[in-house]
Design a protein around this motif. Sequence first.
Motif, short mmCIF file in Angstrom:
data_model
loop_
_atom_site.label_atom_id
_atom_site.label_comp_id
_atom_site.label_asym_id
_atom_site.label_seq_id
_atom_site.Cartn_x
_atom_site.Cartn_y
_atom_site.Cartn_z
N LEU A 132 -3.99 23.04 6.93
CA LEU A 132 -2.42 23.64 7.29
C LEU A 132 -2.98 24.87 6.36
O LEU A 132 -3.69 24.99 5.68
N HIS A 133 -1.50 25.51 7.14
CA HIS A 133 -2.04 27.41 6.68
C HIS A 133 -0.48 27.47 5.36
O HIS A 133 -0.67 28.74 4.89
N ASP A 134 0.43 26.84 6.12
CA ASP A 134 1.13 26.79 5.20
C ASP A 134 2.12 26.01 4.85
O ASP A 134 1.65 24.64 5.77
N LEU A 135 3.03 25.81 4.24
CA LEU A 135 4.23 24.54 3.89
C LEU A 135 5.40 25.09 4.37
O LEU A 135 6.28 25.09 2.88
N GLY A 136 5.92 25.29 5.39
CA GLY A 136 6.42 25.49 6.06
C GLY A 136 8.35 25.16 5.85
O GLY A 136 7.81 23.83 5.16
N PRO A 137 9.19 25.49 6.11
CA PRO A 137 10.33 24.64 5.83
C PRO A 137 10.64 24.18 6.67
O PRO A 137 11.69 23.38 6.99
N MET A 138 10.34 23.95 7.89
CA MET A 138 10.85 22.51 8.68
C MET A 138 9.83 21.81 9.24
O MET A 138 8.71 21.87 8.94
N ARG A 139 9.94 20.10 8.73
CA ARG A 139 9.53 19.57 9.42
C ARG A 139 9.97 18.60 10.62
O ARG A 139 11.13 18.20 10.07
N GLY A 172 8.01 20.42 -5.80
CA GLY A 172 7.03 19.47 -5.18
C GLY A 172 7.55 18.75 -4.27
O GLY A 172 6.08 18.63 -3.47
N TYR A 173 8.15 18.88 -3.90
CA TYR A 173 8.97 17.53 -2.73
C TYR A 173 7.67 18.17 -0.71
O TYR A 173 7.33 17.41 -0.38
N PRO A 174 7.83 19.65 -0.63
CA PRO A 174 6.49 20.25 0.84
C PRO A 174 5.32 19.06 0.17
O PRO A 174 5.11 18.63 1.16
N LEU A 175 4.71 19.41 -0.51
CA LEU A 175 2.91 19.21 -1.34
C LEU A 175 3.53 17.56 -1.25
O LEU A 175 2.92 17.41 -0.64
N ASP A 203 6.29 21.87 -11.15
CA ASP A 203 6.33 20.77 -9.91
C ASP A 203 4.86 20.79 -9.03
O ASP A 203 4.77 18.80 -8.96
N MET A 204 4.48 21.14 -8.78
CA MET A 204 3.18 21.11 -8.31
C MET A 204 2.34 20.34 -8.25
O MET A 204 1.49 19.92 -7.71
N ARG A 205 2.29 20.60 -9.68
CA ARG A 205 0.85 20.67 -10.76
C ARG A 205 1.10 18.67 -10.81
O ARG A 205 0.68 17.59 -11.39
N ALA A 254 1.05 18.41 12.61
CA ALA A 254 0.70 19.55 13.40
C ALA A 254 1.33 20.88 13.07
O ALA A 254 2.37 20.33 12.91
N GLU A 255 1.14 21.87 13.11
CA GLU A 255 1.41 23.16 12.94
C GLU A 255 2.09 23.95 14.57
O GLU A 255 1.19 23.42 15.61
#
Length: 82
Positions: free
Chosen positions: A3-10, A28-31, A73-75, A45-46
């Motif tokens: 992955l290159h980014d944790l973008g806003p759209m999933r 931390g939700y996207p991670l 949050d991510m930690r 898929a990106e």
Amino acid sequence: MRLHDLGPMRAAVRSRLLELGLTDRRFGYPLEMVLRVAAAGWRIAEVDVDYLPRTGRSKVTGTVRGTLRAVADMRRVMAELG
């Protein structure tokens, strides 16, 4: 896959997403989602999309407080799932 980014759209089937048991409701939700999806063996898929440059300031990286909250949050997510 890388992955290159944790973008806003999933996009995911809601019922399957709920089965993942996501708990984080902040930065931390996207991670957490990506880590749980990968552990569950889902296909990730990106898709490149065209976009306009951001106007304004990011609430996450645009402030010291936002950056510190996101890092904390991510930690926490990494400690729980990593």
